[in-house]
Design a protein around this motif. Structure first.
Motif, mmCIF file in Angstrom:
data_model
loop_
_atom_site.group_PDB
_atom_site.id
_atom_site.type_symbol
_atom_site.label_atom_id
_atom_site.label_comp_id
_atom_site.label_asym_id
_atom_site.label_seq_id
_atom_site.Cartn_x
_atom_site.Cartn_y
_atom_site.Cartn_z
ATOM 1 N N LYS A 177 0.831 -1.200 0.000
ATOM 2 C CA LYS A 177 0.000 0.000 0.000
ATOM 3 C C LYS A 177 0.870 1.256 0.000
ATOM 4 N N VAL A 178 0.289 2.344 -0.493
ATOM 5 C CA VAL A 178 0.940 3.650 -0.443
ATOM 6 C C VAL A 178 0.469 4.358 0.820
ATOM 7 N N VAL A 179 1.412 4.644 1.702
ATOM 8 C CA VAL A 179 1.102 5.266 2.981
ATOM 9 C C VAL A 179 1.547 6.721 2.936
ATOM 10 N N GLY A 180 0.616 7.622 3.191
ATOM 11 C CA GLY A 180 0.932 9.041 3.259
ATOM 12 C C GLY A 180 1.048 9.493 4.704
ATOM 13 N N ILE A 181 2.118 10.178 5.008
ATOM 14 C CA ILE A 181 2.346 10.705 6.355
ATOM 15 C C ILE A 181 2.345 12.218 6.278
ATOM 16 N N ILE A 182 1.592 12.856 7.154
ATOM 17 C CA ILE A 182 1.626 14.316 7.245
ATOM 18 C C ILE A 182 2.303 14.685 8.552
ATOM 19 N N GLY A 183 3.443 15.341 8.437
ATOM 20 C CA GLY A 183 4.278 15.665 9.589
ATOM 21 C C GLY A 183 5.399 14.655 9.710
ATOM 22 N N TYR A 184 6.570 14.998 9.190
ATOM 23 C CA TYR A 184 7.668 14.031 9.173
ATOM 24 C C TYR A 184 8.788 14.468 10.115
ATOM 25 N N GLY A 185 8.442 14.509 11.401
ATOM 26 C CA GLY A 185 9.428 14.751 12.442
ATOM 27 C C GLY A 185 9.741 13.454 13.159
ATOM 28 N N LEU A 244 7.323 0.806 9.188
ATOM 29 C CA LEU A 244 6.621 0.321 8.005
ATOM 30 C C LEU A 244 7.568 -0.297 6.978
ATOM 31 N N SER A 245 8.870 -0.080 7.158
ATOM 32 C CA SER A 245 9.829 -0.499 6.127
ATOM 33 C C SER A 245 9.825 -2.005 5.895
ATOM 34 N N SER A 246 9.414 -2.782 6.893
ATOM 35 C CA SER A 246 9.395 -4.241 6.720
ATOM 36 C C SER A 246 8.099 -4.750 6.109
ATOM 37 N N PHE A 247 7.159 -3.849 5.818
ATOM 38 C CA PHE A 247 5.858 -4.267 5.292
ATOM 39 C C PHE A 247 5.744 -4.108 3.780
ATOM 40 N N GLY A 248 6.804 -3.651 3.134
ATOM 41 C CA GLY A 248 6.742 -3.522 1.682
ATOM 42 C C GLY A 248 5.829 -2.402 1.218
ATOM 43 N N CYS A 249 5.672 -1.370 2.038
ATOM 44 C CA CYS A 249 4.847 -0.220 1.660
ATOM 45 C C CYS A 249 5.691 0.810 0.911
ATOM 46 N N GLU A 250 5.030 1.642 0.147
ATOM 47 C CA GLU A 250 5.662 2.855 -0.352
ATOM 48 C C GLU A 250 5.217 3.986 0.560
ATOM 49 N N VAL A 251 6.158 4.658 1.190
ATOM 50 C CA VAL A 251 5.822 5.704 2.148
ATOM 51 C C VAL A 251 6.195 7.055 1.555
ATOM 52 N N ILE A 252 5.202 7.934 1.497
ATOM 53 C CA ILE A 252 5.426 9.301 1.050
ATOM 54 C C ILE A 252 5.016 10.229 2.187
ATOM 55 N N ALA A 253 5.742 11.337 2.335
ATOM 56 C CA ALA A 253 5.519 12.198 3.496
ATOM 57 C C ALA A 253 5.476 13.659 3.078
ATOM 58 N N TYR A 254 4.547 14.378 3.705
ATOM 59 C CA TYR A 254 4.508 15.827 3.539
ATOM 60 C C TYR A 254 4.944 16.484 4.845
ATOM 61 N N ASP A 255 5.813 17.487 4.726
ATOM 62 C CA ASP A 255 6.205 18.304 5.866
ATOM 63 C C ASP A 255 6.487 19.699 5.333
ATOM 64 N N ASN A 303 13.563 19.284 2.884
ATOM 65 C CA ASN A 303 14.644 18.294 3.049
ATOM 66 C C ASN A 303 14.430 17.381 4.242
ATOM 67 N N ARG A 304 13.213 16.853 4.401
ATOM 68 C CA ARG A 304 12.903 15.965 5.518
ATOM 69 C C ARG A 304 12.899 14.498 5.110
ATOM 70 N N GLY A 305 12.928 14.206 3.824
ATOM 71 C CA GLY A 305 12.888 12.818 3.375
ATOM 72 C C GLY A 305 14.136 12.045 3.781
ATOM 73 N N ASP A 306 13.999 10.723 3.816
ATOM 74 C CA ASP A 306 15.123 9.869 4.193
ATOM 75 C C ASP A 306 14.935 8.496 3.567
ATOM 76 N N ALA A 307 15.639 7.504 4.077
ATOM 77 C CA ALA A 307 15.567 6.153 3.509
ATOM 78 C C ALA A 307 14.209 5.505 3.713
ATOM 79 N N TYR A 308 13.415 6.022 4.630
ATOM 80 C CA TYR A 308 12.136 5.394 4.963
ATOM 81 C C TYR A 308 10.942 6.059 4.282
ATOM 82 N N ALA A 309 11.092 7.305 3.850
ATOM 83 C CA ALA A 309 9.977 8.015 3.217
ATOM 84 C C ALA A 309 10.505 9.061 2.255
ATOM 85 N N ARG A 310 9.794 9.224 1.150
ATOM 86 C CA ARG A 310 10.127 10.253 0.175
ATOM 87 C C ARG A 310 9.240 11.466 0.435
ATOM 88 N N GLN A 311 9.867 12.629 0.567
ATOM 89 C CA GLN A 311 9.092 13.837 0.813
ATOM 90 C C GLN A 311 8.431 14.293 -0.475
#
Length: 323
Positions: free
Chosen positions: A142-150, A160-171, A175-183
Motif C-alpha cells: 500500500k501507499v502510505v501518506g504521512i503528514i508531519g515528518y518529524g 513500516l519499512s518491513s511491510f513492503g509499503c511505499e511511504v510518502i511524506a509531507y512536511d 529536506n525531511r525525506g530519508d531512507a524510509y519516506a520520500r518527501q
C-alpha cells in the motif's frame, strides 16, 4: 546558587535523582493545584510539565525568575510560546523519548483496523465465528501518506519499512525525506495515498486541518490514523466520510474532546455514532505512553536541560571574559 525546577505533573520516579545528579534542585509536586503554582512559581528558574495545566499568560506573568520550561513529551500546544519567547524563556520538549512508542502504536492500530482484529475478537468471545465477514486487507504494497515528518512520523515510517509499503511524506519544512519516506507535496498525497497517518502538532494552521474539503481531495478511499492531536481532525467530518465511503476506517488515539463525561450534545452524538462503528477503533491517548517511554522522556529532558545550561554558562563566561 542552585537552579530550582518545579515539577507539576507526574513523572517517572527517576526524575529527582537524574536532576540532582547534575546539581539541579528538584521540587516534585505532581498534585499541586493551579492556584498553588501561581503562588510559588516566582521562586523557580525551571518548570517541568506534561499537560495538566496550561502554561499561559497568567502563570508566565508570575514566573519572574523562570528561564526554562521542560515539556515531558512532544506537544507544546498548552504552552504560550509567544509569551515565553518574549520573556526569554527557553522551551524544551522530548519527542525523542516516546517516538518509538508512537511508531509502534500507529502500526499496531493500523493492522488491527485493516485485519478486523477488535471486531472478530469480540465476536469469537461471544461464540460468533465469521471468517468471510472479517476478511482483512493487507498492509503490504500500500501507499502510505504521512503528514508531519518529524520524530513521530519518521518512527512510524521506519517501522513500516518491513511491510513492503511505499511511504510518502509531507512536511512544511524542506529536506525531511530519508531512507524510509520520500518527501512530496500535498497533491501527491491526495493522488496516491491509500493510508493516511497524522503526526503534526496542534498549531493555528493545523487546527481542524482534516475537514470535509481536505478529505474530499483524496482520489482513493483511505484508512486514517491519528496519534497526533485530536483537534486536527473534525470527528463530525470523519463520521460523514465513513458513511460516504471516502474513509474506509479510522484508528484514533486522540479525540477533539478527551473528557468524555463533558461532551457537548453535538460531540456526544458524533461520538456515539463512531463508537458503534466497526470501522473505528479507539485508544485513550496512549500512543506515547509506555513503561519505557515514561523513563526515557526523563533522560531526554534532563540531558537537554543540562546541555542548555552548559551552553548558557559558556556564553555567560565568554561575555564576562570579553568585558
Amino acid at each position: 546558587m542552585a537552579f530550582r525546577i518545579l515539577i507539576i505533573d507526574k513523572m517517572h520516579p527517576s526524575i529527582t535523582q537524574l536532576l540532582q545528579s547534575h546539581n539541579l534542585e528538584a521540587d516534585y509536586r505532581p498534585d499541586i493545584t493551579r492556584q498553588e503554582i501561581l503562588s510559588i512559581i516566582s521562586h523557580y528558574e525551571g518548570l517541568m510539565v506534561r499537560s495538566k495545566t496550561s502554561i499561559d499568560l497568567e502563570i508566565l506573568t508570575q514566573a519572574t525568575k523562570l528561564q526554562l520550561i521542560a515539556r515531558a513529551g512532544a506537544g507544546l500546544d498548552k504552552i504560550d510560546l509567544a509569551q515565553a519567547y518574549q520573556q526569554n524563556i527557553k522551551v524544551i520538549n522530548a519527542p525523542e523519548g516516546n517516538r518509538a512508542a508512537v511508531g509502534e502504536q500507529a502500526v499496531g492500530m493500523l493492522l488491527a483496523l485493516m485485519h478486523n482484529v477488535l471486531r472478530s475478537d469480540l465476536e469469537v468471545r461471544n461464540k460468533i465465528w465469521k471468517r468471510e465477514a472479517n476478511r482483512g486487507i493487507e498492509l503490504m504494497g500500500k501507499v502510505v501518506g504521512i503528514i508531519g515528518y518529524g520524530n513521530m512520523g519518521r518512527a512510524f515510517a521506519q517501522r513500516l519499512s518491513s511491510f513492503g509499503c511505499e511511504v510518502i511524506a509531507y512536511d512544511k519544512r524542506p529536506n525531511r525525506g530519508d531512507a524510509y519516506a520520500r518527501q512530496v507535496d500535498m497533491p501527491e498525497i491526495y493522488e496516491r495515498a491509500q493510508i493516511l497517518s497524522l503526526h503534526i502538532p496542534l498549531e493555528d494552521d493545523t487546527y481542524e486541518l482534516v475537514d470535509d474539503a481536505f478529505l474530499d481531495n483524496f482520489k482513493h478511499p483511505i484508512f486514517l490514523v491519528n496519534t497526533a492531536r485530536g483537534k486536527v481532525l473534525k470527528l463530525a467530518t470523519l463520521q460523514r466520510k465513513l458513511e460516504q465511503g471516502k474513509v474506509l476506517g479510522a484508528a484514533l488515539d486522540v479525540l477533539e474532546n478527551e473528557k468524555l463525561d463533558q461532551l457537548t450534545p453535538d460531540e456526544a452524538h458524533t461520538f456515539d455514532q463512531l463508537r458503534q462503528s466497526p470501522q473505528v477503533i479507539f485508544t485513550p491517548h496512549i500512543a506515547g505512553w509506555t513503561h519505557e517511554s515514561f523513563q526515557k522522556i526523563n533522560e531526554v529532558l534532563v540531558d537537554k536541560i543540562v546541555e542548555h545550561l552548559q551552553t548558557q554558562s559558556k556564553w555567560s563566561n565568554s561575555m564576562t571574559t570579553e568585558k
